[in-house]
Design an enzyme around this catalytic site. Structure first.
Site, mmCIF file in Angstrom:
data_model
loop_
_atom_site.group_PDB
_atom_site.id
_atom_site.type_symbol
_atom_site.label_atom_id
_atom_site.label_comp_id
_atom_site.label_asym_id
_atom_site.label_seq_id
_atom_site.Cartn_x
_atom_site.Cartn_y
_atom_site.Cartn_z
ATOM 1 N N ASP A 4 42.639 44.044 43.700
ATOM 2 C CA ASP A 4 41.841 42.971 43.111
ATOM 3 C C ASP A 4 42.395 42.645 41.731
ATOM 4 O O ASP A 4 43.293 43.346 41.232
ATOM 5 C CB ASP A 4 40.360 43.387 43.014
ATOM 6 C CG ASP A 4 39.406 42.210 43.233
ATOM 7 O OD1 ASP A 4 39.705 41.109 42.727
ATOM 8 O OD2 ASP A 4 38.374 42.389 43.896
ATOM 9 N N HIS B 131 35.812 33.933 53.864
ATOM 10 C CA HIS B 131 34.914 32.763 53.822
ATOM 11 C C HIS B 131 34.990 32.007 52.497
ATOM 12 O O HIS B 131 34.428 30.921 52.374
ATOM 13 C CB HIS B 131 33.471 33.165 54.171
ATOM 14 C CG HIS B 131 32.735 33.899 53.099
ATOM 15 N ND1 HIS B 131 31.369 34.094 53.155
ATOM 16 C CD2 HIS B 131 33.142 34.506 51.951
ATOM 17 C CE1 HIS B 131 30.978 34.777 52.091
ATOM 18 N NE2 HIS B 131 32.029 35.040 51.360
ATOM 19 N N GLY C 225 46.321 43.122 41.320
ATOM 20 C CA GLY C 225 47.248 42.166 41.886
ATOM 21 C C GLY C 225 46.546 40.928 42.400
ATOM 22 O O GLY C 225 45.323 40.775 42.245
ATOM 23 N N ASP C 226 47.320 40.054 43.018
ATOM 24 C CA ASP C 226 46.827 38.774 43.523
ATOM 25 C C ASP C 226 47.177 38.686 45.004
ATOM 26 O O ASP C 226 48.359 38.649 45.373
ATOM 27 C CB ASP C 226 47.489 37.636 42.741
ATOM 28 C CG ASP C 226 47.103 36.254 43.254
ATOM 29 O OD1 ASP C 226 46.238 36.157 44.154
ATOM 30 O OD2 ASP C 226 47.666 35.266 42.743
ATOM 31 N N PHE C 227 46.157 38.669 45.861
ATOM 32 C CA PHE C 227 46.451 38.672 47.300
ATOM 33 C C PHE C 227 47.083 37.377 47.785
ATOM 34 O O PHE C 227 47.525 37.286 48.921
ATOM 35 C CB PHE C 227 45.217 39.029 48.137
ATOM 36 C CG PHE C 227 43.925 38.329 47.760
ATOM 37 C CD1 PHE C 227 43.809 36.951 47.787
ATOM 38 C CD2 PHE C 227 42.805 39.082 47.398
ATOM 39 C CE1 PHE C 227 42.621 36.315 47.473
ATOM 40 C CE2 PHE C 227 41.603 38.452 47.077
ATOM 41 C CZ PHE C 227 41.510 37.062 47.117
#
Length: 341
Positions: free
Chosen positions: A200, A246, A226-228
């Protein structure tokens, strides 16, 4: 058999925002905590909270009419079990959920729902000048509140999921967008041979280390900042994604899932934890899901999805939908398993 007067259902819906703000005020003022679990007279409660007696009584009577409190003789009121959850120290407290979902950050976009339906745009972006999560990152207090509300909303899933799926066959789990680690902590506690991490942003996972420490999991649980949308790290044979899909459009979800597919081993699994929309809407059937779907529209640009939608999304990202497991109905969630294709 009596029938409701024409328009009565509509009138109830028209004034539907009012009970939400009664609940908000009750939580903000600490009314439930002031009772201490016993019936008390209005005058005592008002004095403890530093409030006028008359307006306090009016609030307590509204809460009684809503079925959350009971009024007894001699101006005594009692907190009923459902309202106990508004207490700050209740183990299942919903204070953070109340505060977040009645905050202007969450409600302003709804004021322009007609605009969102008319043009398909996320009205939050127009009102605040940037996307929801960018705005949240600039407001540390609201970010912490959002994290707390997500943690509270995850408790039911965290209690049910560890025994609803065979987590024990894996060696490591990555909770993608896992926030403060509520779900990951529950899974690791139930499976002592498993290790895991939350992936996250720094602000999203800020409370995770403390949660691991409280659970005695610091040797098996970690945080990956991090950045998914950029990359998902290797080294985990189970990818867990709860309440993330969602939030985003199909194209953005495909980005997340393709990064997952690129890093997961051939015998790994992807486990999406989300509600599933019925194929056909019916009156009174899970209305909360359809309201959540509209909330995704106005605030973040995502959507709730049917099983067929999930199957299509997984296929686009190189996964095959291989199983769907229902969690207890009161959670509102399902476990959707993807296998690398």
């Amino acid at each position: 058999m009596s029938t409701a007067a024409p328009g009565s259902q509509l009138r109830q819906l028209i004034f539907g925002f009012m009970p939400a703000y009664v609940v908000r005020a009750t939580a903000q003022l600490g009314v439930v905590d002031a009772f201490g679990g016993v019936p008390r007279p209005t005058e005592e409660v008002a004095a403890e909270l530093g409030l006028p007696v008359d307006s306090t009584r009016r609030l307590l009577r509204a809460l009684t009419a809503l079925g959350l409190f009971a009024e007894h003789e001699d101006d005594h009121f009692e907190v009923l079990p459902e309202a106990d959850l508004l207490g700050r120290d209740h183990p299942a407290s919903v204070q953070a959920i109340v505060a977040m979902f009645t905050d202007p950050l969450m409600t302003r976009g709804w004021e322009e729902l007609a605009t969102a339906v008319r043009n398909g745009r996320t009205t939050f972006d127009d009102i605040f000048g940037q996307p929801f999560f960018d705005q949240l990152a600039e407001e540390p207090v609201k970010s912490a509140l959002f994290n707390a509300s997500m943690s509270a909303a995850t408790r039911g899933v965290a209690a049910a999921a560890p025994s609803a799926y065979d987590f024990g066959r894996f060696t490591s789990v990555l909770d993608i967008g896992g926030g403060d680690g509520t779900l990951l902590t529950a899974i690791l506690q139930a499976h002592p041979d498993l290790r895991g991490a939350v992936l996250d942003s720094a602000e999203g996972a800020a409370q995770a280390p403390a949660r691991y420490a409280d659970a005695g999991l610091t040797d098996r649980a970690s945080v990956v900042v991090g950045d998914f949308f950029s990359a998902i790290p290797d080294g985990y044979d189970l990818h867990l994604v709860k309440s993330i899909i969602h939030d985003w459009s199909d194209d953005r979800c495909e980005e997340i899932l393709r990064h997952s597919r690129a890093s997961i081993p051939a015998d790994g699994r992807l486990l999406i934890v989300e509600p599933i929309l019925p194929d056909r809407a019916q009156p009174g059937l899970t209305p909360g899901l359809y309201l959540s779907d509209l909330n995704m529209l106005v605030n973040v640009g995502g959507r709730e999805r049917t099983r067929a939608d999930f199957e299509s999304l997984l296929k686009r990202a190189g996964y095959e939908l291989t199983a769907v497991h229902a969690l207890p109905p009161e959670t509102g969630f399902w476990l959707i398993e993807g296998t690398p294709a």
